[in-house]
Design a protein around this motif. Structure first.
Motif, PDB file in Angstrom:
ATOM      1  N   UNK A   1       0.812  -0.867  -0.122  1.00 16.99           N
ATOM      2  CA  UNK A   1       0.135  -0.503   0.066  1.00 16.99           C
ATOM      3  C   UNK A   1       0.652   1.023   0.158  1.00 16.99           C
ATOM      4  N   UNK A   2       2.266   1.437  -0.320  1.00 16.64           N
ATOM      5  CA  UNK A   2       3.076   2.696  -0.898  1.00 16.64           C
ATOM      6  C   UNK A   2       2.282   3.643  -1.506  1.00 16.64           C
ATOM      7  N   UNK A   3       2.747   4.769  -0.871  1.00 12.78           N
ATOM      8  CA  UNK A   3       2.066   6.263  -1.323  1.00 12.78           C
ATOM      9  C   UNK A   3       3.516   6.837  -1.829  1.00 12.78           C
ATOM     10  N   UNK A   4       4.141   6.037  -1.203  1.00 10.07           N
ATOM     11  CA  UNK A   4       5.397   7.754  -1.931  1.00 10.07           C
ATOM     12  C   UNK A   4       7.448   6.601  -1.691  1.00 10.07           C
ATOM     13  N   UNK A   5       7.798   6.823  -2.679  1.00 14.68           N
ATOM     14  CA  UNK A   5       8.786   5.539  -3.077  1.00 14.68           C
ATOM     15  C   UNK A   5       9.810   6.626  -3.006  1.00 14.68           C
ATOM     16  N   UNK A   6      11.265   6.365  -3.023  1.00 12.53           N
ATOM     17  CA  UNK A   6      12.212   7.055  -3.393  1.00 12.53           C
ATOM     18  C   UNK A   6      13.065   6.013  -4.485  1.00 12.53           C
ATOM     19  N   UNK A   7      14.129   6.303  -5.448  1.00 16.64           N
ATOM     20  CA  UNK A   7      14.481   5.415  -6.122  1.00 16.64           C
ATOM     21  C   UNK A   7      15.595   6.206  -6.259  1.00 16.64           C
TER      22      UNK A   7
ATOM     23  N   UNK B   1      12.613   0.540 -13.115  1.00 16.08           N
ATOM     24  CA  UNK B   1      12.124   0.025 -12.027  1.00 16.08           C
ATOM     25  C   UNK B   1      11.598   1.177 -11.686  1.00 16.08           C
ATOM     26  N   UNK B   2      10.966   2.361 -12.427  1.00 11.78           N
ATOM     27  CA  UNK B   2      10.414   3.421 -11.964  1.00 11.78           C
ATOM     28  C   UNK B   2       9.273   2.984 -12.054  1.00 11.78           C
ATOM     29  N   UNK B   3       8.150   3.174 -13.904  1.00 10.72           N
ATOM     30  CA  UNK B   3       7.491   2.504 -13.759  1.00 10.72           C
ATOM     31  C   UNK B   3       6.893   1.087 -13.034  1.00 10.72           C
ATOM     32  N   UNK B   4       7.790   0.924 -13.085  1.00  8.65           N
ATOM     33  CA  UNK B   4       6.859  -0.506 -12.269  1.00  8.65           C
ATOM     34  C   UNK B   4       6.078   0.312 -10.661  1.00  8.65           C
ATOM     35  N   UNK B   5       7.821   0.843 -10.114  1.00  4.17           N
ATOM     36  CA  UNK B   5       7.116   1.376  -8.676  1.00  4.17           C
ATOM     37  C   UNK B   5       6.099   2.124  -8.778  1.00  4.17           C
ATOM     38  N   UNK B   6       5.490   2.560  -9.693  1.00  6.98           N
ATOM     39  CA  UNK B   6       4.811   3.635  -9.726  1.00  6.98           C
ATOM     40  C   UNK B   6       3.407   3.638  -9.960  1.00  6.98           C
ATOM     41  N   UNK B   7       3.433   2.020 -10.585  1.00  8.93           N
ATOM     42  CA  UNK B   7       2.224   1.346 -11.252  1.00  8.93           C
ATOM     43  C   UNK B   7       2.005   0.567 -10.146  1.00  8.93           C
ATOM     44  N   UNK B   8       2.349   0.145  -9.854  1.00  5.46           N
ATOM     45  CA  UNK B   8       2.553  -0.992  -8.538  1.00  5.46           C
ATOM     46  C   UNK B   8       1.519  -0.010  -7.273  1.00  5.46           C
ATOM     47  N   UNK B   9       2.388   1.514  -7.503  1.00  2.61           N
ATOM     48  CA  UNK B   9       1.932   1.939  -5.843  1.00  2.61           C
ATOM     49  C   UNK B   9       0.301   2.665  -6.490  1.00  2.61           C
ATOM     50  N   UNK B  10       0.288   2.798  -8.220  1.00  2.00           N
ATOM     51  CA  UNK B  10      -0.871   3.171  -8.274  1.00  2.00           C
ATOM     52  C   UNK B  10      -1.733   5.047  -8.041  1.00  2.00           C
ATOM     53  N   UNK B  11      -2.186   5.176  -8.577  1.00  2.00           N
ATOM     54  CA  UNK B  11      -2.985   6.538  -9.016  1.00  2.00           C
ATOM     55  C   UNK B  11      -2.622   7.275  -7.285  1.00  2.00           C
ATOM     56  N   UNK B  12      -1.947   8.499  -7.831  1.00  2.00           N
ATOM     57  CA  UNK B  12      -1.651   9.932  -6.963  1.00  2.00           C
ATOM     58  C   UNK B  12      -0.865   9.756  -6.151  1.00  2.00           C
ATOM     59  N   UNK B  13      -0.155   8.852  -6.190  1.00  2.00           N
ATOM     60  CA  UNK B  13       1.593   7.926  -4.937  1.00  2.00           C
ATOM     61  C   UNK B  13       2.023   8.915  -6.421  1.00  2.00           C
ATOM     62  N   UNK B  14       3.302   9.252  -5.190  1.00  4.22           N
ATOM     63  CA  UNK B  14       4.734  10.320  -5.477  1.00  4.22           C
ATOM     64  C   UNK B  14       5.886   9.007  -5.427  1.00  4.22           C
TER      65      UNK B  14
ATOM     66  N   UNK C   1       2.906   6.547 -20.445  1.00  3.05           N
ATOM     67  CA  UNK C   1       1.957   5.875 -19.032  1.00  3.05           C
ATOM     68  C   UNK C   1       1.071   6.873 -18.671  1.00  3.05           C
ATOM     69  N   UNK C   2       1.418   7.551 -18.823  1.00  2.00           N
ATOM     70  CA  UNK C   2       0.562   9.439 -17.610  1.00  2.00           C
ATOM     71  C   UNK C   2       1.219   8.923 -16.130  1.00  2.00           C
ATOM     72  N   UNK C   3       1.989   8.439 -16.483  1.00  2.00           N
ATOM     73  CA  UNK C   3       2.728   8.959 -14.954  1.00  2.00           C
ATOM     74  C   UNK C   3       3.244   9.783 -14.530  1.00  2.00           C
ATOM     75  N   UNK C   4       4.377  10.898 -15.470  1.00  2.00           N
ATOM     76  CA  UNK C   4       4.865  11.432 -15.636  1.00  2.00           C
ATOM     77  C   UNK C   4       5.015  12.649 -13.972  1.00  2.00           C
ATOM     78  N   UNK C   5       3.227  12.540 -13.730  1.00  2.00           N
ATOM     79  CA  UNK C   5       2.885  13.834 -13.197  1.00  2.00           C
ATOM     80  C   UNK C   5       3.110  13.572 -11.882  1.00  2.00           C
ATOM     81  N   UNK C   6       3.292  11.724 -11.584  1.00  2.00           N
ATOM     82  CA  UNK C   6       4.187  11.311  -9.822  1.00  2.00           C
ATOM     83  C   UNK C   6       5.064  11.490  -9.882  1.00  2.00           C
ATOM     84  N   UNK C   7       5.851  11.541 -10.601  1.00  2.00           N
ATOM     85  CA  UNK C   7       7.757  11.124 -10.704  1.00  2.00           C
ATOM     86  C   UNK C   7       7.644  12.559 -10.654  1.00  2.00           C
TER      87      UNK C   7
END
Ligand SMILES: C[S@@+](CC[C@H](N)C(=O)[O-])C[C@H]1O[C@@H](n2cnc3c(N)ncnc32)[C@H](O)[C@@H]1O
Length: 220
Positions: A61-67, A75-88, A109-115
């Motif tokens: 249920x991670x919401x925040x991650x650091x790579x 790996x960033x793509x996998x982490x953000x997709x795993x955490x889901x929308x709204x995560x960073x 992938x539509x996740x650039x605003x989360x990174x």
């Protein structure tokens, strides 16, 4: 005890991928574009490791991650997709060239605003983060001689219940070859000894990819 794990053959690696969630066009494009870079493409984590890390991020249920060590962003793509929308995810890397490939695929992938990508030596970037910023999931996969320094910098930033992952800790099996005294091998050996003896944390080494250490804060 006799070891139960064994190195993956090409056939087994293919079988394993065929029986995991299939790679989508963005993942395939990212892997193919990275392969065009030549030998450095070997730095990208294996797809099965990516699947595992994404699933772990989701299960936690991670919401925040650091790579630390982003390369072309797989790996960033996998982490953000795993955490889901709204995560960073905060990504640290020195290479504008390699991370630009990641940026393009994160966009698709539509996740650039989360990174948030911080370019520069990771130890310096870490110092710029707010002192009280903590993360649910942290992944270390950059220059090996700095592994210990990264570990010491990020353990205090791990949330209780969070997980720290560290890649390449078996170093192609070189880790147990006493004749190998190269800088990287010695650094990883020293790092593994340090983590195993750290009373602040509990850890295990998983024989996934090139060896993946999984760490959490010790239960008090
Ligand atoms: C093994 S690759 C990361 C692979 C990535 N996690 C993936 O799965 O595709 C290591 C990355 O660490 C970066 N790196 C090396 N030294 C660094 C440093 N001192 N600070 C930040 N990044 C560094 C390199 O530019 C490279 O992109």
């Amino acid at each position: 005890m006799a070891p139960k794990s064994f190195l993956l053959t090409e056939q087994l690696a293919t079988y394993l991928l065929d029986h995991s969630a299939p790679l989508d066009p963005i993942e395939r494009s990212l892997i193919a574009t990275t392969a065009e870079l030549g030998g450095v493409a070997g730095m990208q984590i294996a797809p099965e490791q990516g699947r595992f890390m994404g699933l772990l991020a989701s299960l936690l249920g991670a919401r925040t991650a650091l790579e630390i060590g982003t390369f072309t962003g797989y790996s960033a793509l996998q982490l953000v997709r795993g955490m889901g929308p709204g995560s960073t995810l905060t990504c640290l890397d020195v290479s504008e060239e390699w991370t630009s490939i990641g940026r393009a695929h994160w966009e698709r992938a539509g996740i650039s605003d989360q990174i948030e990508l911080l370019l520069g030596p990771a130890l310096s970037s870490l110092e710029t983060l707010p002192a009280d910023q903590r993360f649910d999931l942290i992944f270390i996969d950059a220059d090996k001689p700095n592994y210990l320094a990264y570990y010491e910098a990020v353990v205090p930033r791990l949330n209780q219940g969070g997980v720290l992952l560290v890649d390449n800790v078996l170093w192609h099996g070189q880790i147990t070859d006493p004749s190998d005294t190269s800088e990287h091998t010695v650094a990883i050996r020293h790092f593994n000894d340090h983590v195993a003896a750290d009373p602040r944390t509990e850890s295990t080494i998983l024989p996934i990819g090139d060896g993946l250490t999984m760490v959490r804060l010790a239960r008090s």
